[in-house]
Write a protein that holds these residues in place. Structure first.
Motif, short mmCIF file in Angstrom:
data_model
loop_
_atom_site.label_atom_id
_atom_site.label_comp_id
_atom_site.label_asym_id
_atom_site.label_seq_id
_atom_site.Cartn_x
_atom_site.Cartn_y
_atom_site.Cartn_z
N PHE A 47 8.17 5.76 7.63
CA PHE A 47 7.86 6.79 7.62
C PHE A 47 7.19 6.65 5.85
O PHE A 47 6.57 7.08 5.23
CB PHE A 47 8.65 8.36 7.07
N MET A 48 8.54 6.15 5.35
CA MET A 48 8.43 5.32 3.50
C MET A 48 6.85 4.35 3.82
O MET A 48 6.63 3.90 2.52
CB MET A 48 9.41 4.63 3.01
N LEU A 49 6.55 3.73 4.02
CA LEU A 49 5.41 2.84 4.30
C LEU A 49 4.16 3.08 4.59
O LEU A 49 3.56 2.69 3.70
CB LEU A 49 5.62 0.95 5.18
N THR A 50 4.26 4.31 5.21
CA THR A 50 2.98 5.06 5.06
C THR A 50 2.56 5.74 3.27
O THR A 50 1.47 5.17 2.69
CB THR A 50 3.03 6.49 6.19
N VAL A 51 3.90 6.19 3.30
CA VAL A 51 3.60 6.82 1.92
C VAL A 51 3.05 5.37 0.07
O VAL A 51 3.05 5.55 -0.84
CB VAL A 51 5.27 7.35 0.89
N ILE A 52 4.15 4.28 1.10
CA ILE A 52 4.01 3.02 -0.06
C ILE A 52 2.21 2.67 -0.23
O ILE A 52 2.06 2.28 -1.11
CB ILE A 52 5.25 1.49 0.23
N PHE A 53 1.80 2.67 1.06
CA PHE A 53 0.34 2.06 1.14
C PHE A 53 -0.32 3.15 0.47
O PHE A 53 -1.61 2.63 0.03
CB PHE A 53 0.45 1.95 2.57
N PHE A 60 -1.46 4.36 -7.64
CA PHE A 60 0.80 4.75 -8.03
C PHE A 60 -0.02 6.16 -9.21
O PHE A 60 0.01 6.52 -9.81
CB PHE A 60 0.82 3.57 -8.99
N THR A 61 -1.21 6.82 -8.71
CA THR A 61 -1.48 8.10 -9.08
C THR A 61 0.04 9.47 -8.71
O THR A 61 0.55 9.15 -7.90
CB THR A 61 -2.27 8.86 -9.07
N CYS A 65 0.92 11.80 -1.14
CA CYS A 65 0.68 11.93 0.57
C CYS A 65 0.13 12.55 0.87
O CYS A 65 -0.58 13.05 1.88
CB CYS A 65 1.20 10.48 1.09
N PHE A 66 1.71 12.93 1.01
CA PHE A 66 1.64 14.27 1.89
C PHE A 66 2.33 15.51 1.46
O PHE A 66 3.04 15.85 0.30
CB PHE A 66 2.69 14.00 3.34
N ASP A 67 1.86 16.98 2.05
CA ASP A 67 2.52 17.72 1.63
C ASP A 67 3.97 18.20 1.58
O ASP A 67 4.80 17.79 2.71
CB ASP A 67 1.80 18.99 2.33
#
Length: 100
Positions: A47-53, A60-61, A65-67
């Motif tokens: 889950f966090m890898l998708t947020v990091i990518f 890095f605005t 990424c997700f609601d």
């Protein structure tokens, strides 16, 4: 003996039950606990890898990424069902095999 059994959280009435308690239920508990902790670790890593990518992609605005409701629903409903089922029903070998 009676006062100790009244003060204890649980009591084993017959020592013949302690073999099954240790070798069957102890094994299942160890197996389930280790698998649920690994599943939770890998779930959170994925889950966090998708947020990091996405952070690298969006430079890095502050854009999310997700609601936030989707993140809460993912953790509560979708990702919690599988570790709970593994923790409740996982048995690697049968109980008579554990006792041998």
């Amino acid at each position: 003996g009676t006062q100790a059994s009244l003060a204890a959280d649980f009591v084993i009435h017959r020592f013949k039950h302690i073999i099954r308690l240790l070798f069957v239920h102890g094994r299942y508990s160890f197996l389930r606990t280790s698998q649920v902790s690994l599943i939770s670790l890998y779930k959170n890593m994925a889950f966090m890898l998708t947020v990091i990518f996405y952070g690298f992609y969006s430079l890095f605005t502050a854009q999310a990424c997700f609601d936030p409701y989707l993140m809460s629903a993912f953790n509560l409903m979708f990702a919690a069902a599988f570790p709970l089922c593994v923790g409740a029903f996982e048995k690697d070998i049968s109980a008579p095999t554990c006792l041998n």
